[in-house]
Design an enzyme around this catalytic site. Structure first.
Site, PDB file in Angstrom:
ATOM      1  N   CYS A  63      -2.423   6.825  -5.332  1.00  0.00           N
ATOM      2  CA  CYS A  63      -3.968   6.821  -4.836  1.00  0.00           C
ATOM      3  C   CYS A  63      -4.096   8.386  -4.847  1.00  0.00           C
ATOM      4  CB  CYS A  63      -4.110   6.180  -3.581  1.00  0.00           C
ATOM      5  SG  CYS A  63      -3.102   7.201  -2.163  1.00  0.00           S
ATOM      6  N   CYS A  66      -2.479  10.638  -2.477  1.00  0.00           N
ATOM      7  CA  CYS A  66      -1.343  11.363  -2.991  1.00  0.00           C
ATOM      8  C   CYS A  66      -1.508  12.750  -3.759  1.00  0.00           C
ATOM      9  CB  CYS A  66      -0.533  10.595  -3.930  1.00  0.00           C
ATOM     10  SG  CYS A  66      -0.129   8.740  -3.238  1.00  0.00           S
ATOM     11  N   CYS A 138      22.875   4.141  -9.850  1.00  0.00           N
ATOM     12  CA  CYS A 138      23.594   4.728 -10.983  1.00  0.00           C
ATOM     13  C   CYS A 138      22.728   5.922 -11.518  1.00  0.00           C
ATOM     14  CB  CYS A 138      23.618   3.663 -12.041  1.00  0.00           C
ATOM     15  SG  CYS A 138      24.583   2.210 -11.425  1.00  0.00           S
ATOM     16  N   ASP A 516     -19.604  -3.491 -17.204  1.00  0.00           N
ATOM     17  CA  ASP A 516     -20.585  -2.755 -17.816  1.00  0.00           C
ATOM     18  C   ASP A 516     -21.049  -3.952 -18.898  1.00  0.00           C
ATOM     19  OD1 ASP A 516     -22.482  -0.945 -19.008  1.00  0.00           O
ATOM     20  OD2 ASP A 516     -21.020  -0.771 -20.433  1.00  0.00           O
TER      21      ASP A 516
END
Length: 821
Positions: A63, A66, A138, A516
């Site tokens: 977002c 962040c 791993c 749109d």
């Protein structure tokens, strides 16, 4: 007709116009301009030019907050002048007074919970394919081990893509050797460092070891019931343990050395512990089941990864290049922009370009997901990886091999796989805390109860080993990334690019979609829809109209010209052409002046409109534009022009409602009559009419204020502010628009909405599968933990519950590869 709620600018604009702010990019540009203006003297300008500037690709942002967190966190570092983070593109630019100040940037971003890759030094970073990883722990173990090497500047291992990106100064062979020490296979991508035959041989040996240890385990088990000396059975178990357990023990050694606590450590501890207390059969069974589980998991995960790698095989590696009359086959890397390539019927197009000779139907399904071939002729764009159905084509190359649309798709999909979804990030964080805690609890269980006299050492030691195995959160950790990679792969093959797990999860929660109108719901190209004549034939009317409009560049004029040409109408000889601004055009045909224009034009000419006016009003009430054709004495007829709805729009909107979307909303700058007509034809729930571009942002905010999670669908350029404001931005027609591929969260490669319902259903299905995986993993763990204390759980059952659960989770996830909605 669909139920409609009309919101025109009269209601929404007046209330919300004051809320309208500049788009984020506009604000940034303004502030940048102000900053530069303040650098008024030469010394300030010199210092500005001497700044060290580095660009990065940032992973893990979900977002705009962040982006703000990263900017704030990095701005505090010494000698950092400015940090700009763009959440939409996932890119960051850092300016510093010294080059040394940029060195800790990537490490600091990791502390903030994100990861970054320098774009400036991309050429120095090598990419390796890693085989053998079956969960993110791993990847972490490999990363930690490689980071201990002094010759390695930085390394990032991604479990989802099975790739390692590394910047190092030692040889490639040394890196491959170090990775093999931990028990995995590495090969440099784009380089034959490890020959395919060697890889097959390695796979064969691994399989042989598993089979051999299984045979020895079986002989030992059968022998214990047939009078075989116990010592001989124990020796067979021990050999089986060594054969199957050598690899995980070696990996465990390097994991501990690099301070990692992965499943190899837990399984090795359990197996060795079982041998210490004399449970050789249990120990051998543990490592054998673990080896089988790893093998099956790796095969399943590689299948998921290959679904994306197969995209790379879409475009041919060679092209037929035309030089004069000579045609020769060359590698696509040798072809330059402007070269002419020849594509024969049935062949794949090797590079993006423009047709300069020939016509054909092109199967664009590999790029756009469209099921029906598209007719292409001279001047049309074509894409690498698409198939020429019939007819030979000469194509002028417009993009190099590394810049083609298919190359960008592959790059975007791989970047999307590397970005962690919120659920995945949470599970990884939980696992990183859960595993060491359970490990410590297992050690306490082994030592404390016997010291307190609550049981024998052997009994609690065995239970502690069981807890160690149960502590491995493999199924839980793998529950999200495999599902996300499978879903993103499915979408890519269907002509939809989802830029990461974050957006996949968001799509599943969408309750309202705003569209749109022009170019999204409609074709964006006006067409003649109605012709009304007065005392003249339709052919005569169209012939006059064609003569008047054929030199005009206005979209309405072009639609009339195209319609007349399609009908085979021939224009007349005209002269004295004149454009009447805002009203229409005129020309002299056969010594008489003819006009084509609006009602205002003929009112000014004082032509009688008594019978015409009613027809004009009726047509305009349907949301159509009217072109009147006539002279100063009479009206010949009326031509109605309108932007027609796409054939796929109504079907797609109905499918969206069935997939759980509660509101479909149209945003348009057209008048209310046009908006109402299009809304009814396309089954739109609601529309906002007479909107300026900034009003679309307000309309999206209004929907959000009503409690909806809103997706905005547009072309990715004109609708950028609204796309950025919405919870999810979806761009349509990405195959021809680089900007759309850069700005939107989800890209529909085709120029229609056909694949949007599939995308929404796929995201919801992915969320359901992720939840199923997480709950299944947790329930299995809880059940196993509960069975430890009564003594019902054996060590081999604990291993089976872990590897079995992981395998079931993977198989459940890869169902998304075949999902058709």
């Amino acid at each position: 007709m669909a139920k409609e709620s009309c919101c025109s600018n009269n209601s929404s604009k007046t209330v919300e116009a004051s809320c309208c702010s500049k788009a984020p990019t506009e604000q940034a540009n303004t502030s940048c301009s102000s900053a530069l203006e303040q650098q008024s003297n030469k010394s300030d300008l010199a210092s500005l030019l001497s700044l060290e500037i580095m660009s990065y690709r940032v992973y893990g942002m979900d977002c705009g907050a962040c982006a703000a967190t990263i900017e704030k966190g990095l701005s505090k570092l010494k000698d950092i002048e400015e940090v700009k983070v763009n959440f939409s593109t996932g890119k960051m630019q850092v300016s510093a007074t010294t080059a040394e100040a940029l060195l800790p940037i990537e490490k600091e971003i990791k502390k903030l919970g994100f990861s970054a890759e320098s774009l400036n030094q991309k050429d120095n970073i090598k990419t390796f394919k890693i085989v053998g990883m079956d969960c993110s722990s791993c990847a972490k173990s490999i990363e930690n081990h490689i980071n201990t090497l002094p010759s390695v500047k930085r390394v990032n291992v991604n479990f989802s893509t099975g790739k390692m990106k590394i910047e190092h100064s030692n040889s490639v062979q040394e890196i491959i050797s170090e990775v093999s020490k931990i028990g995995y296979q590495a090969s440099l991508l784009g380089n034959n460092q490890q020959h395919p035959v060697e890889q097959e041989s390695k796979k064969f040996n691994d399989n042989t070891y598993v089979v051999l240890s299984g045979v020895l385990l079986g002989f030992g088990f059968i022998g214990s019931f047939t009078g075989l000396p116990p010592l001989l059975s124990t020796i067979l178990y021990a050999i089986a343990m060594v054969i199957s357990g050598a690899k995980p023990v070696r990996s465990a050694f390097y994991a501990i050395k690099s301070r990692s606590l992965d499943m190899n450590v837990l399984m090795s501890a359990a197996a060795i512990g079982a041998a210490i207390i004399g449970e050789w059969f249990e120990g051998a069974t543990v490592v054998w089941l673990f080896a089988i589980g790893n093998y099956l998991q790796n095969r399943s995960i590689e299948r998921t990864r290959n679904s994306i790698r197969n995209l790379m095989d879409l475009a041919p590696a060679e092209a037929w290049i035309k030089e004069g009359t000579k045609i020769s086959k060359v590698s696509v890397e040798e072809v330059s922009v402007g070269d002419i390539i020849v594509v024969k019927p049935g062949e794949k197009i090797s590079l993006d370009g423009e047709i300069i000779l020939g016509e054909s139907s092109i199967n664009q399904a590999p790029i756009t997901g469209e099921s029906i071939p598209v007719d292409k002729t001279i001047g049309d764009a074509v894409y690498a990886g698409t198939i020429n159905e019939h007819g030979s084509l000469d194509i002028k190359v417009t993009k190099l091999a590394e810049d083609t649309t298919i190359s960008k798709i592959i790059q975007l999909v791989e970047e999307a796989q590397e970005k962690k979804a919120p659920t995945e990030a949470f599970v990884d964080k939980f696992a990183s805390i859960y595993t060491p805690i359970v490990f410590i609890v297992a050690l306490v269980m082994i030592v404390l109860p016997p010291l307190l006299g609550l049981g024998a050492w052997g009994e609690w030691f065995y239970k502690g080993l069981e807890l160690l195995v149960v502590a491995c959160p493999c199924a839980l950790v793998i529950s999200t990334p495999v599902a996300i990679v499978s879903a993103i792969g499915n979408a890519a093959k269907n002509g939809v690019l989802i830029k990461g797990g974050t957006f996949l999860e968001k799509a599943g929660a969408i309750t309202a979609i705003a569209f749109d109108k022009t170019g999204t719901l409609t074709e964006g190209k006006p067409k003649v829809t109605e012709i009304k004549t007065f005392n003249d034939s339709e052919e005569e009317l169209l012939s006059i109209a064609l003569t008047l409009e054929e030199y005009s560049t206005h979209p309405i004029a072009k639609s009339i010209v195209n319609h007349a040409n399609d009908k085979g109408i021939i224009s007349k000889n005209g002269d004295s052409f004149k454009s009447i601004v805002g009203k229409g055009v005129q020309a002299t045909i056969q010594e008489e002046t003819y006009y084509a224009g609006n009602l205002k034009l003929f009112e000014d000419l004082q032509v009688s409109l008594e019978n015409v006016f009613v027809h004009v009003q009726e047509i305009q009430s349907k949301g159509k534009s009217v072109v009147i054709i006539g002279t100063q004495q009479r009206i010949m007829g009326i031509i109605a022009v309108s932007d027609t709805i796409r054939e796929t729009s109504a079907t797609a909107l109905n499918a969206l409602k069935q997939s759980g979307v509660k509101q479909t909303v149209m945003l348009t700058g057209d008048n209310e009559g046009t908006a109402k007509l299009i809304a009814s034809e396309s089954n739109i729930n609601r529309y906002f009419a007479e909107l300026l571009p900034e009003d679309k942002v307000n309309a999206v905010r209004q929907l959000q204020n009503e409690g909806h999670k809103v997706a905005m669908v547009g072309d990715g350029i004109n609708d950028a502010p609204a796309l950025a404001t919405a919870d999810l931005g979806i761009a349509m027609g990405g195959a021809g628009t680089d900007t759309a591929m850069e700005t939107a969260d989800i890209i529909l490669m085709a120029d229609n909405l056909e694949k949007l319902p599939h995308t929404m259903k796929l995201s919801k299905k992915a969320l359901r599968i992720i939840k199923q995986n997480i709950w299944f993993s947790i329930i299995i763990k809880v059940a196993a933990l509960a069975l430890i204390f009564p003594g019902y759980l054996t060590l081999w059952m604990a291993v089976l519950s872990d590897t079995g659960a992981a395998l079931i989770v993977i198989l459940n996830s890869i169902r998304l590869l075949k999902f058709k909605g």
